[in-house]
Scaffold this active site. Sequence first.
Site, PDB file in Angstrom:
ATOM      1  N   LYS A  17       0.678  -1.131  -0.168  1.00  0.00           N
ATOM      2  CA  LYS A  17       0.058   0.013  -0.103  1.00  0.00           C
ATOM      3  C   LYS A  17       0.880   1.334   0.074  1.00  0.00           C
ATOM      4  O   LYS A  17       2.000   1.336   0.810  1.00  0.00           O
ATOM      5  CB  LYS A  17      -0.953  -0.006   1.248  1.00  0.00           C
ATOM      6  CG  LYS A  17      -1.533   1.282   1.468  1.00  0.00           C
ATOM      7  CD  LYS A  17      -1.828   1.754   2.963  1.00  0.00           C
ATOM      8  CE  LYS A  17      -0.354   1.718   3.679  1.00  0.00           C
ATOM      9  NZ  LYS A  17      -0.152   2.850   4.181  1.00  0.00           N
ATOM     10  N   PRO A 102       9.373  -5.163   2.856  1.00  0.00           N
ATOM     11  CA  PRO A 102       9.947  -4.880   3.994  1.00  0.00           C
ATOM     12  C   PRO A 102       8.896  -4.620   5.225  1.00  0.00           C
ATOM     13  O   PRO A 102       7.703  -4.101   5.008  1.00  0.00           O
ATOM     14  CB  PRO A 102      10.685  -3.321   3.654  1.00  0.00           C
ATOM     15  CG  PRO A 102      10.644  -3.327   2.063  1.00  0.00           C
ATOM     16  CD  PRO A 102       9.506  -4.126   1.724  1.00  0.00           C
ATOM     17  N   SER A 111      -0.766  -4.978   7.296  1.00  0.00           N
ATOM     18  CA  SER A 111      -2.116  -4.910   7.099  1.00  0.00           C
ATOM     19  C   SER A 111      -2.475  -5.719   5.865  1.00  0.00           C
ATOM     20  O   SER A 111      -3.558  -6.416   5.705  1.00  0.00           O
ATOM     21  CB  SER A 111      -2.319  -3.352   7.219  1.00  0.00           C
ATOM     22  OG  SER A 111      -1.916  -2.895   8.231  1.00  0.00           O
ATOM     23  N   ALA A 112      -1.607  -5.495   4.656  1.00  0.00           N
ATOM     24  CA  ALA A 112      -1.823  -6.215   3.478  1.00  0.00           C
ATOM     25  C   ALA A 112      -2.123  -7.750   3.511  1.00  0.00           C
ATOM     26  O   ALA A 112      -2.899  -8.336   3.296  1.00  0.00           O
ATOM     27  CB  ALA A 112      -1.161  -5.777   2.412  1.00  0.00           C
ATOM     28  N   ASP A 144      -5.216   0.160   8.705  1.00  0.00           N
ATOM     29  CA  ASP A 144      -4.837  -0.011   7.402  1.00  0.00           C
ATOM     30  C   ASP A 144      -5.419  -1.206   6.860  1.00  0.00           C
ATOM     31  O   ASP A 144      -5.381  -1.452   5.408  1.00  0.00           O
ATOM     32  CB  ASP A 144      -3.364  -0.032   7.030  1.00  0.00           C
ATOM     33  CG  ASP A 144      -2.714   1.501   6.776  1.00  0.00           C
ATOM     34  OD1 ASP A 144      -3.320   2.395   6.853  1.00  0.00           O
ATOM     35  OD2 ASP A 144      -1.458   1.715   7.226  1.00  0.00           O
TER      36      ASP A 144
END
Length: 300
Positions: A17, A102, A111-112, A144
């Site tokens: 993101k 990273p 969060s992804a 997020d």
Amino acid sequence: MLASTVTGALQEQGRAKVNLTLRVVGRRADGYHDLESVVAFADCADQLTLAPSPELTLTTTGPLADACGDTSDNLVLKAARLLAEAVPGLTLGAFTLEKVLPVAAGIGGGSADAAAALRLLARLNGLSLDDPRLQAVALKTGADVPVCVPSRACTMTGVGENLQPLALPVLPCVMINPRVPVATKDVFQALGLKPGDLLVGVSDVLAAPAWPKAGASIGDWVAALDQVKNDLEPPALKVQPIIGTVLDALRASNGVLLARMSGSGATCFAIYGGDADAKIAGAAIAAAHPEWWVHAGTLS
């Protein structure tokens, strides 16, 4: 959405993101910060696989697996446990995370991954991504996570729960992380807002930018994005000055149209007018700084 070579397994990507803009409106009485951000997603991603298993587990692999540390409090497991509490009888399984992004980097990697876990569990259990229980779990997992569930370009406001889609063109980009972790809490602490404080005036709140419509060019978007900054960039520079070195490298590259920091750092990005410019710039920066994580690709 991907299939897996493991029998009965499902796979999803956890795309990086990128905050193209990030305005901190203020700090609420409950301590959370109200934000306004234009968010896009990169073509680099972690890979998360869910295989049938009687127990909920998480195994990490990939070049940055060690950076995940102890997986017991990983957001993938947190999201799965919260969804199991919200949805009686939820079928879980064994997650395998191939970590290539990273960590503590301002690109929402954790969060992804959590959002990918929710998508996998939704597929496995026949849940809609619009299910209010899943949406509530996403926000409870992390600010997020809701924006990472659809992983589509949008504006994000509030503490991350209000999303409006944007017709963003594909933006050639270079992303750089100096392989130095930056804790979000440290950056907000350096920003120094107390509960109830506003960072922007009322007139600024009312004068929200109108983003380009469908069919707008990269140039139109760069001009619009240039009007709004990342309010966390100055405090992040205090926390980790190497961010300034990264930004200097991007801004000195040939063909760059816009360069700034994503999220709370330390990852920075630059937008270019074409794919060739981005690839040339990325290769040059990677050669000059082999110790950095560099990705040349696209945002959309």
